[in-house]
Scaffold this motif. Structure first.
Motif, PDB file in Angstrom:
ATOM      1  N   GLU A 334       0.875  -1.179   0.000  1.00 22.23           N
ATOM      2  CA  GLU A 334       0.000   0.000   0.000  1.00 22.23           C
ATOM      3  C   GLU A 334       0.908   1.223   0.000  1.00 22.23           C
ATOM      4  O   GLU A 334       1.248   1.779   1.044  1.00 22.23           O
ATOM      5  N   ALA A 335       1.330   1.631  -1.206  1.00 23.02           N
ATOM      6  CA  ALA A 335       2.312   2.708  -1.316  1.00 23.02           C
ATOM      7  C   ALA A 335       1.802   4.007  -0.711  1.00 23.02           C
ATOM      8  O   ALA A 335       2.557   4.740  -0.050  1.00 23.02           O
ATOM      9  N   ASP A 336       0.520   4.331  -0.919  1.00 21.37           N
ATOM     10  CA  ASP A 336      -0.024   5.585  -0.397  1.00 21.37           C
ATOM     11  C   ASP A 336       0.001   5.632   1.123  1.00 21.37           C
ATOM     12  O   ASP A 336       0.080   6.706   1.721  1.00 21.37           O
ATOM     13  N   ARG A 337      -0.086   4.456   1.730  1.00 20.32           N
ATOM     14  CA  ARG A 337      -0.065   4.397   3.191  1.00 20.32           C
ATOM     15  C   ARG A 337       1.272   3.860   3.733  1.00 20.32           C
ATOM     16  O   ARG A 337       1.398   3.627   4.923  1.00 20.32           O
ATOM     17  N   ARG A 338       2.247   3.691   2.830  1.00 18.84           N
ATOM     18  CA  ARG A 338       3.596   3.243   3.216  1.00 18.84           C
ATOM     19  C   ARG A 338       3.531   1.984   4.082  1.00 18.84           C
ATOM     20  O   ARG A 338       4.023   1.939   5.205  1.00 18.84           O
ATOM     21  N   TYR A 339       2.968   0.970   3.505  1.00 21.41           N
ATOM     22  CA  TYR A 339       2.677  -0.252   4.252  1.00 21.41           C
ATOM     23  C   TYR A 339       2.959  -1.457   3.362  1.00 21.41           C
ATOM     24  O   TYR A 339       2.546  -1.505   2.197  1.00 21.41           O
ATOM     25  N   ILE A 340       3.647  -2.442   3.911  1.00 18.36           N
ATOM     26  CA  ILE A 340       3.961  -3.680   3.201  1.00 18.36           C
ATOM     27  C   ILE A 340       3.587  -4.860   4.092  1.00 18.36           C
ATOM     28  O   ILE A 340       3.898  -4.863   5.288  1.00 18.36           O
ATOM     29  N   THR A 341       2.935  -5.858   3.505  1.00 17.28           N
ATOM     30  CA  THR A 341       2.643  -7.110   4.202  1.00 17.28           C
ATOM     31  C   THR A 341       3.458  -8.231   3.583  1.00 17.28           C
ATOM     32  O   THR A 341       3.458  -8.403   2.362  1.00 17.28           O
ATOM     33  N   LEU A 342       4.155  -8.992   4.430  1.00 17.77           N
ATOM     34  CA  LEU A 342       4.815 -10.220   4.019  1.00 17.77           C
ATOM     35  C   LEU A 342       4.088 -11.353   4.723  1.00 17.77           C
ATOM     36  O   LEU A 342       4.386 -11.700   5.862  1.00 17.77           O
ATOM     37  N   GLY A 343       3.074 -11.915   4.056  1.00 13.95           N
ATOM     38  CA  GLY A 343       2.190 -12.876   4.698  1.00 13.95           C
ATOM     39  C   GLY A 343       2.201 -14.230   4.023  1.00 13.95           C
ATOM     40  O   GLY A 343       2.728 -14.404   2.919  1.00 13.95           O
ATOM     41  N   GLY A 344       1.597 -15.208   4.706  1.00 16.20           N
ATOM     42  CA  GLY A 344       1.471 -16.546   4.144  1.00 16.20           C
ATOM     43  C   GLY A 344       2.801 -17.233   3.919  1.00 16.20           C
ATOM     44  O   GLY A 344       2.939 -18.057   3.010  1.00 16.20           O
ATOM     45  N   ILE A 345       3.794 -16.940   4.758  1.00 15.20           N
ATOM     46  CA  ILE A 345       5.127 -17.538   4.600  1.00 15.20           C
ATOM     47  C   ILE A 345       5.107 -18.869   5.331  1.00 15.20           C
ATOM     48  O   ILE A 345       5.308 -18.939   6.532  1.00 15.20           O
ATOM     49  N   ARG A 346       4.911 -19.929   4.589  1.00 23.58           N
ATOM     50  CA  ARG A 346       4.638 -21.220   5.201  1.00 23.58           C
ATOM     51  C   ARG A 346       5.923 -21.910   5.670  1.00 23.58           C
ATOM     52  O   ARG A 346       6.606 -21.425   6.555  1.00 23.58           O
ATOM     53  N   SER A 347       6.249 -23.028   5.090  1.00 25.65           N
ATOM     54  CA  SER A 347       7.338 -23.860   5.609  1.00 25.65           C
ATOM     55  C   SER A 347       8.717 -23.447   5.119  1.00 25.65           C
ATOM     56  O   SER A 347       9.719 -24.003   5.562  1.00 25.65           O
ATOM     57  N   THR A 348       8.800 -22.486   4.207  1.00 22.64           N
ATOM     58  CA  THR A 348      10.101 -22.105   3.640  1.00 22.64           C
ATOM     59  C   THR A 348      10.626 -20.783   4.192  1.00 22.64           C
ATOM     60  O   THR A 348      11.572 -20.222   3.664  1.00 22.64           O
ATOM     61  N   GLY A 349      10.024 -20.297   5.267  1.00 18.97           N
ATOM     62  CA  GLY A 349      10.413 -18.994   5.792  1.00 18.97           C
ATOM     63  C   GLY A 349      11.859 -18.914   6.229  1.00 18.97           C
ATOM     64  O   GLY A 349      12.523 -17.885   6.053  1.00 18.97           O
ATOM     65  N   LEU A 350      12.391 -19.991   6.829  1.00 23.76           N
ATOM     66  CA  LEU A 350      13.773 -19.977   7.292  1.00 23.76           C
ATOM     67  C   LEU A 350      14.730 -19.780   6.124  1.00 23.76           C
ATOM     68  O   LEU A 350      15.696 -19.016   6.222  1.00 23.76           O
ATOM     69  N   SER A 351      14.473 -20.455   5.018  1.00 27.71           N
ATOM     70  CA  SER A 351      15.344 -20.350   3.848  1.00 27.71           C
ATOM     71  C   SER A 351      15.137 -19.041   3.090  1.00 27.71           C
ATOM     72  O   SER A 351      16.088 -18.477   2.535  1.00 27.71           O
ATOM     73  N   ALA A 352      13.911 -18.555   3.070  1.00 31.00           N
ATOM     74  CA  ALA A 352      13.581 -17.395   2.247  1.00 31.00           C
ATOM     75  C   ALA A 352      13.705 -16.071   2.967  1.00 31.00           C
ATOM     76  O   ALA A 352      13.602 -15.011   2.335  1.00 31.00           O
ATOM     77  N   ALA A 353      13.922 -16.076   4.284  1.00 32.90           N
ATOM     78  CA  ALA A 353      13.822 -14.845   5.069  1.00 32.90           C
ATOM     79  C   ALA A 353      14.717 -13.729   4.555  1.00 32.90           C
ATOM     80  O   ALA A 353      14.287 -12.581   4.409  1.00 32.90           O
ATOM     81  N   LEU A 354      15.977 -14.029   4.281  1.00 30.29           N
ATOM     82  CA  LEU A 354      16.890 -12.988   3.805  1.00 30.29           C
ATOM     83  C   LEU A 354      16.463 -12.487   2.429  1.00 30.29           C
ATOM     84  O   LEU A 354      16.590 -11.294   2.124  1.00 30.29           O
ATOM     85  N   GLY A 355      15.956 -13.388   1.591  1.00 27.23           N
ATOM     86  CA  GLY A 355      15.454 -12.975   0.286  1.00 27.23           C
ATOM     87  C   GLY A 355      14.199 -12.139   0.395  1.00 27.23           C
ATOM     88  O   GLY A 355      14.019 -11.158  -0.336  1.00 27.23           O
ATOM     89  N   LEU A 356      13.311 -12.513   1.312  1.00 26.38           N
ATOM     90  CA  LEU A 356      12.113 -11.715   1.550  1.00 26.38           C
ATOM     91  C   LEU A 356      12.472 -10.319   2.049  1.00 26.38           C
ATOM     92  O   LEU A 356      11.828  -9.337   1.676  1.00 26.38           O
ATOM     93  N   ALA A 357      13.494 -10.237   2.890  1.00 26.25           N
ATOM     94  CA  ALA A 357      13.917  -8.936   3.396  1.00 26.25           C
ATOM     95  C   ALA A 357      14.407  -8.042   2.268  1.00 26.25           C
ATOM     96  O   ALA A 357      14.099  -6.846   2.221  1.00 26.25           O
ATOM     97  N   ARG A 358      15.171  -8.599   1.355  1.00 25.77           N
ATOM     98  CA  ARG A 358      15.625  -7.812   0.202  1.00 25.77           C
ATOM     99  C   ARG A 358      14.446  -7.403  -0.674  1.00 25.77           C
ATOM    100  O   ARG A 358      14.399  -6.282  -1.202  1.00 25.77           O
ATOM    101  N   HIS A 359      13.492  -8.313  -0.828  1.00 24.58           N
ATOM    102  CA  HIS A 359      12.302  -7.989  -1.617  1.00 24.58           C
ATOM    103  C   HIS A 359      11.527  -6.843  -0.970  1.00 24.58           C
ATOM    104  O   HIS A 359      11.072  -5.920  -1.649  1.00 24.58           O
ATOM    105  N   ALA A 360      11.394  -6.889   0.352  1.00 29.12           N
ATOM    106  CA  ALA A 360      10.710  -5.805   1.064  1.00 29.12           C
ATOM    107  C   ALA A 360      11.444  -4.483   0.885  1.00 29.12           C
ATOM    108  O   ALA A 360      10.812  -3.421   0.722  1.00 29.12           O
ATOM    109  N   ALA A 361      12.775  -4.524   0.919  1.00 27.20           N
ATOM    110  CA  ALA A 361      13.548  -3.299   0.719  1.00 27.20           C
ATOM    111  C   ALA A 361      13.337  -2.740  -0.684  1.00 27.20           C
ATOM    112  O   ALA A 361      13.225  -1.512  -0.874  1.00 27.20           O
ATOM    113  N   ASP A 362      13.261  -3.614  -1.674  1.00 29.32           N
ATOM    114  CA  ASP A 362      13.001  -3.156  -3.045  1.00 29.32           C
ATOM    115  C   ASP A 362      11.608  -2.535  -3.164  1.00 29.32           C
ATOM    116  O   ASP A 362      11.421  -1.508  -3.834  1.00 29.32           O
ATOM    117  N   LEU A 363      10.619  -3.149  -2.526  1.00 28.66           N
ATOM    118  CA  LEU A 363       9.266  -2.601  -2.559  1.00 28.66           C
ATOM    119  C   LEU A 363       9.214  -1.255  -1.846  1.00 28.66           C
ATOM    120  O   LEU A 363       8.575  -0.307  -2.334  1.00 28.66           O
TER     121      LEU A 363
END
Length: 469
Positions: A334-363
């Motif tokens: 939600e760019a107008d409200r400066r808000y990002i949700t990283l949801g539904g991270i099921r069983s791969t969160g441990l492996s994907a966490a650093l990648g998700l963080a970079r994705h959040a930074a890009d967003l």
């Protein structure tokens, strides 16, 4: 008296809601990028929700949906873990994984799975015949027909890694508030005012990493949620350390359209693990195990590695995965409200966490001013919990061993109770030291541990009931 976290006095750039593995990685990423970060966690310690129960596998993403956000984040997260692990002191047990076909139908699915792995950039995956399987896992049951070897699927410490991410954020200026459940919030066009149990926080942007409660945080702060969490329980059985002689790596089943199935693998702590189940439930907090399911897992392990039938069980636990009505991650901007949700991270969160963080930074960069990355960030060292690496018990002046099952020293416990990320609950202390996690499950060391932790844990330790001793 346990010191409580207080809100930062000035507005921050980023408020991260949730201190699970994803929230820890996000806090680290934005802090290193030069942002002022405050992490809001409702529990007394980090990693107290979905992140406290998983298999501890660093996945390559070989079987993720091709082209999905999940696959990209796993690949990026894997690469960054390998890049930073030495500087943070993160362990890596180079096991490799076998995806084993036990039936003719499963064997027929292997070529398509191998094509999927290669499409996902895992080019070193390859087919093995019966003889090659036996050479790699000699204790595996004779019924294995064929397998895919994924050489770069590894075992890591599921708690030391996110603890190190948060430690790096804190030692480089981030702010952590535990016991700070979010109760309300509003955006005035310039700043978010987030109300918490520990006081209000002002932030220029919000990143929702609330895991099992991510949809409810969205509904609370945005007025609606684009996904619904459907908790999925996964029960695990942990075999005693002697079982590691029977399993050299990670043994995966051939996935079906409905489940990835039960895994048998080594752990970073020197045990062998079997699980998880996949049980849909309504409760977002009930991580109880049950005898019938645990018996099923033990029997399943014995069909895969027959000699496990004679091995004692050290522990059992369950984790809750924040699944949703769709398989892919549920990311909302939600760019107008400066808000990002990283949801539904099921069983791969441990492996994907650093990648998700970079994705959040890009967003975040698409709607916010850039910051100046830290030129010389501090690199703290993770707690040394891995069984295959040097441990504190073998070094001088460690104060003596407090937990003999897991060889935890008094110095390790003292270190975990101090500093910017001091453990404030027994669960947090376990995840920082392995204390009480061995054969006796704290029966012999709890009295000494209660004495050492007096006035430091919330709630304080209760001594075991020894009326029948």
């Amino acid at each position: 008296m346990i010191e409580r976290d207080r809100p930062p006095q000035a507005p921050v750039d980023i408020a991260v809601i949730g201190a699970g593995v994803v929230g820890c990685a996000v806090a680290r990423r934005f802090t290193l990028d030069g942002a002022r970060v405050c992490v809001l966690e409702k529990a007394v310690d980090i990693l107290d929700g979905a992140s406290k129960g998983n298999s501890g596998i660093l996945h390559t993403g070989f079987d993720a949906p091709v082209g999905s956000l999940e696959q990209r984040c796993i690949a990026d997260g894997y690469a960054e873990y390998m890049e930073i692990r030495d500087r943070l002191g993160l362990p890596l047990l180079e096991t490799g994984a076998l995806v084993v076909a036990w039936t003719e139908a499963e064997e027929a699915r292997l070529p398509a799975l191998l094509d999927q792995a290669r499409a996902n950039g895992v080019a070193d995956a390859r087919l093995l015949d019966k003889a090659a399987i036996k050479a790699r896992e000699p204790h595996l049951a004779d019924g294995a027909r064929a397998a895919i070897l994924v050489p770069r699927e590894y075992v890591i410490d599921p708690w030391a890694a996110p603890t190190a991410y948060m430690m790096q954020a804190l030692t480089n200026g981030a702010h952590l508030m535990r016991g700070a459940g979010v109760t309300a919030g509003a955006f005035d066009g310039d700043l978010w005012r987030i109300e918490t149990d520990a006081g209000p926080v002002l932030a220029r942007a919000v990143i929702n990493c609330a895991g099992l409660f991510g949809d409810r945080i969205d509904a609370m702060l945005l007025g609606d949620s684009h996904f619904t969490i459907r908790p999925r329980k996964g029960q695990f059985v942990v075999f005693d350390k002697a079982a590691t002689a029977l399993v050299s790596g990670i043994v995966l089943p051939t996935p079906s359209a409905t489940t990835k199935g039960v895994v048998v693998c080594r752990t970073a702590y020197g045990n062998v693990l079997v699980g998880p189940t996949a049980e849909e439930q309504e409760s977002r907090t009930d991580a109880a195990t049950d005898r019938e399911t645990l018996r099923m897992l033990i029997d399943k392990a014995a069909t895969i590695v027959p000699a496990l039938a004679d091995q004692p069980v050290t522990a059992a636990y369950a984790g809750l995965r924040p699944a949703s009505e769709e398989k892919d991650y549920r990311v909302r901007v939600e760019a107008d409200r400066r808000y990002i949700t990283l949801g539904g991270i099921r069983s791969t969160g441990l492996s994907a966490a650093l990648g998700l963080a970079r994705h959040a930074a890009d967003l975040h960069a698409t709607f916010a001013a850039s910051t100046v990355p830290l030129s010389e960030p501090h690199w703290p060292r993770a707690p040394r919990l891995a069984e295959h690496a040097p441990r504190d018990w073998a070094e001088a002046d460690n104060g003596g061993i407090l937990c003999h099952c897991e060889l935890v020293t008094r110095r390790e416990v003292a270190a975990a109770l101090t500093g910017p990320l001091a453990a404030r609950g027994l669960g947090g202390l376990k995840r920082r030291t392995r204390v009480t996690m061995g054969r006796c499950q704290g029966f012999y060391c709890s009295a000494a541990l209660a004495d050492v932790t007096a006035g430091r844990l919330d709630p304080p330790m209760a001594l075991p009931d020894r009326a029948d001793d």
